[in-house]
Design an enzyme around this catalytic site. Structure first.
Site, PDB file in Angstrom:
ATOM      1  N   LYS A 170       0.858  -1.189   0.000  1.00 11.78           N
ATOM      2  CA  LYS A 170       0.000   0.000   0.000  1.00 11.78           C
ATOM      3  C   LYS A 170       0.886   1.228   0.000  1.00 11.78           C
ATOM      4  O   LYS A 170       1.427   1.629   1.033  1.00 11.78           O
ATOM      5  CB  LYS A 170      -0.918   0.050   1.221  1.00 11.78           C
ATOM      6  CG  LYS A 170      -1.933   1.222   1.127  1.00 11.78           C
ATOM      7  CD  LYS A 170      -2.583   1.565   2.455  1.00 11.78           C
ATOM      8  CE  LYS A 170      -1.811   2.609   3.222  1.00 11.78           C
ATOM      9  NZ  LYS A 170      -1.809   3.949   2.549  1.00 11.78           N
ATOM     10  N   GLY A 201      -4.811   3.005  -1.248  1.00 11.54           N
ATOM     11  CA  GLY A 201      -5.847   3.174  -0.242  1.00 11.54           C
ATOM     12  C   GLY A 201      -5.396   4.048   0.905  1.00 11.54           C
ATOM     13  O   GLY A 201      -4.232   4.464   0.980  1.00 11.54           O
ATOM     14  N   GLY A 203      -5.104   4.761   5.178  1.00  6.55           N
ATOM     15  CA  GLY A 203      -4.710   3.954   6.320  1.00  6.55           C
ATOM     16  C   GLY A 203      -5.877   3.299   7.024  1.00  6.55           C
ATOM     17  O   GLY A 203      -5.816   2.126   7.412  1.00  6.55           O
ATOM     18  N   GLY A 205      -8.655   2.333   5.870  1.00 11.70           N
ATOM     19  CA  GLY A 205      -9.299   1.290   5.094  1.00 11.70           C
ATOM     20  C   GLY A 205      -8.341   0.183   4.715  1.00 11.70           C
ATOM     21  O   GLY A 205      -8.302  -0.889   5.332  1.00 11.70           O
ATOM     22  N   VAL A 206      -7.520   0.445   3.717  1.00 14.74           N
ATOM     23  CA  VAL A 206      -6.593  -0.569   3.210  1.00 14.74           C
ATOM     24  C   VAL A 206      -5.499  -0.885   4.228  1.00 14.74           C
ATOM     25  O   VAL A 206      -5.136  -2.051   4.439  1.00 14.74           O
ATOM     26  CB  VAL A 206      -5.985  -0.118   1.864  1.00 14.74           C
ATOM     27  CG1 VAL A 206      -4.838  -1.024   1.454  1.00 14.74           C
ATOM     28  CG2 VAL A 206      -7.065  -0.112   0.780  1.00 14.74           C
ATOM     29  N   GLY A 207      -4.960   0.147   4.889  1.00 15.96           N
ATOM     30  CA  GLY A 207      -3.907  -0.095   5.878  1.00 15.96           C
ATOM     31  C   GLY A 207      -4.379  -0.987   7.015  1.00 15.96           C
ATOM     32  O   GLY A 207      -3.700  -1.943   7.405  1.00 15.96           O
ATOM     33  N   GLU A 245       9.231   1.385  11.291  1.00 16.25           N
ATOM     34  CA  GLU A 245      10.182   2.506  11.303  1.00 16.25           C
ATOM     35  C   GLU A 245       9.328   3.750  11.464  1.00 16.25           C
ATOM     36  O   GLU A 245       8.586   4.143  10.571  1.00 16.25           O
ATOM     37  CB  GLU A 245      11.014   2.524  10.014  1.00 16.25           C
ATOM     38  CG  GLU A 245      12.178   3.491  10.065  1.00 16.25           C
ATOM     39  CD  GLU A 245      11.865   4.787   9.347  1.00 16.25           C
ATOM     40  OE1 GLU A 245      11.570   5.787  10.066  1.00 16.25           O
ATOM     41  OE2 GLU A 245      11.903   4.822   8.123  1.00 16.25           O
ATOM     42  N   CYS A 279      12.357  11.424   8.851  1.00 17.02           N
ATOM     43  CA  CYS A 279      12.210  10.956  10.223  1.00 17.02           C
ATOM     44  C   CYS A 279      13.530  10.940  10.979  1.00 17.02           C
ATOM     45  O   CYS A 279      13.543  10.987  12.211  1.00 17.02           O
ATOM     46  CB  CYS A 279      11.572   9.571  10.246  1.00 17.02           C
ATOM     47  SG  CYS A 279      12.324   8.427   9.086  1.00 17.02           S
ATOM     48  N   GLU A 378       7.799  15.604  16.932  1.00 16.25           N
ATOM     49  CA  GLU A 378       8.376  15.605  15.587  1.00 16.25           C
ATOM     50  C   GLU A 378       7.631  16.635  14.741  1.00 16.25           C
ATOM     51  O   GLU A 378       6.428  16.519  14.521  1.00 16.25           O
ATOM     52  CB  GLU A 378       8.248  14.213  14.975  1.00 16.25           C
ATOM     53  CG  GLU A 378       8.953  14.080  13.655  1.00 16.25           C
ATOM     54  CD  GLU A 378       8.903  12.648  13.117  1.00 16.25           C
ATOM     55  OE1 GLU A 378       9.907  12.183  12.569  1.00 16.25           O
ATOM     56  OE2 GLU A 378       7.844  12.002  13.269  1.00 16.25           O
TER      57      GLU A 378
END
Length: 474
Positions: A170, A201, A203, A205-207, A245, A279, A378
């Protein structure tokens, strides 16, 4: 106007189960630049079934077969490198020096490293009468972010392929164009049907469907710590492996020596590429209290040299990736001002002359204390915080006083002194004088995640260890 309205499942481009689309914004113009299909749990289920079927054969493929496939992908990747770079520039606003340069180069670097690692990777190890086997873990769900889209796809997909796994990817819906072209590369290279599948998609839904699917054996996720917690919760019911990560608030300890001013300037310049959307960015600069004024002057001078503008300007850093990201950064800059940090350069609003686009001024705060919001959270923008320390022990304490532990930096002329400091920083990767090497492991301590990526270190995340006892005669 780009339109990517199909998913790649079982070696074919297919329509979504339920038609639904999402507009994709160009952060330079703030206008819609295309649309993508948005998947559902039903699409994920189709992709997982294809991956499960393909695992039966790909998991027992030979080293040579996997190397041949990776070499074919390499050839196709090189053919499409210009298209990949243009996609990143359009979806992220990255200037060509970054989009067609570093963003594309990192994907190529991970591919070459996977090829090199696979050539000699030990999948079997005799130990007395036993044989220790490293076997592919199974079907992998790969969820990638928007800030380094090609890099994060590459450092998940290539180790998964090299170790004999099959997968469902994804890509980020914020920066999906490079994921589409990457998938076209995989298709052109002849990846066996079902080994690699891609579903666009969101997050939620598909995640969520990927992380909770009972027939996915592991999930590799890169993104925010908040989202990583959700992935882990979703995965817990099926006790699948989760590697993550996540976020970072990386310290850069500048040592007190003759290179101090230039090391401060280097730290500023290391913070700004990709508009600060990394990051592992060195976002907390720690300097000796006795050299505060010198640090501020050097940081101000360096930040003022950072050009911000349209991606067509090769010297510029572009906008941040979205309005949501722009608004978050503006809110945190205001928080820094409200909490009493000294604004050295930059600040609220767009840079002068840029009335449109999600551009953020390169910003430096001084007199930051480690309890301030801008030192704890962050920011994910071109915003640097300068903190001061009394001595090295104090610097180490401040550096490690964070929920995160993805990266750390030490800057100084005395290599032995820098090495000693690097050993004491609690982070998964520590760079001395901003060194960079794709052959090293990448991943975090604490709330920056678990597991490692890059080079052969990434292979282990996709392998199960089997001990075969009595394999050799007594």
């Amino acid at each position: 106007m780009r339109e990517y309205l199909k998913f790649y499942i079982d070696g074919k481009w297919v329509d979504p189960v339920e038609p639904k689309t999402l507009d994709v914004d160009n952060p330079t113009t703030e206008q819609v630049s295309g649309k993508i299909a948005i998947g559902s749990p039903a699409d994920v289920d189709k992709a997982v079934k294809a991956a499960r079927k393909a695992f039966a054969t790909w998991s027992v493929s030979t080293r040579e077969e996997r190397l041949d496939l990776l070499q074919a992908i390499l050839a196709e990747y090189q053919k499409r490198s210009a298209d990949l770079g243009e996609a990143v520039t359009e979806e992220m606003g990255a200037p060509p020096s970054l989009g067609s340069g570093t963003q594309v180069y990192l994907g190529l670097g991970h591919l070459n490293n996977a090829i090199d690692a696979l050539k000699n990777f030990a999948f079997e190890e005799p130990r007395g009468q036993a044989l220790i086997l490293k076997e592919p873990i199974g079907v992998c769900g790969l969820i990638t972010p928007w800030n380094w889209p090609i890099n994060q796809i590459a450092c998940k997909v290539f180790p998964a392929l090299a170790t004999g796994c099959t997968m469902v990817l994804k890509p980020s819906e914020v920066a999906p164009y490079s994921g589409q072209i990457f998938t076209e590369v995989m298709d052109a290279a002849g990846v066996p049907a079902g080994v690699y599948n891609m579903v666009f998609g969101e997050g939620a839904g598909v995640g969520a469907a990927i992380s909770s699917h009972p027939d996915i054996d592991m999930v590799s996720f890169t993104g925010s710590t908040r989202a990583g917690i959700d992935v882990a919760k979703n995965a817990a019911a099926t006790v699948k492996r989760v590697t993550q990560e996540l976020g970072g608030k990386s310290p850069n300890i500048v040592l007190d020596d003759e290179n101090f001013a230039q090391n401060v300037a280097a730290g500023v310049l290391a913070m700004m590429p990709n508009s600060g959307q990394s990051c592992n960015a060195p976002s907390r600069m720690l300097v000796p209290k006795s050299r505060r004024d010198e640090a501020i002057a050097a940081a101000k001078g360096a930040a003022e040299q950072v050009k911000v503008g349209d991606p067509s300007n090769k010297t510029a850093i572009g906008p941040v990736a979205s309005k949501a990201q722009f608004d978050k950064i503006q809110g945190l800059i205001q928080k820094g001002i409200d909490e009493g940090a000294t604004l050295v350069v930059g600040g609220l609003g767009r840079p002068d002359g840029l009335e449109k686009g999600y551009y953020v001024k390169p910003t430096v705060f001084a007199d930051v204390t480690n309890d301030m919001t801008i030192a704890r959270e962050e920011i994910f923008g071109p915003v640097l915080c300068i903190l001061t320390y009394d001595d090295i022990d104090d610097a180490i304490e401040i550096a490690n006083d964070t929920d995160y532990g993805l990266a750390g930096y030490v800057s100084g002329a005395d290599l032995e002194a820098a090495r000693a400091v690097a050993r004491r920083i609690r982070a998964g990767q520590v760079a001395i004088n901003h060194a960079f090497d794709l052959n090293t492991p990448f991943g975090g301590y604490k709330r920056s995640g678990n597991g490692r990526e890059w080079s052969e270190f990434g292979f282990d995340e996709y392998l199960e260890i089997k001990g075969t006892l009595g394999y050799a005669p007594a």
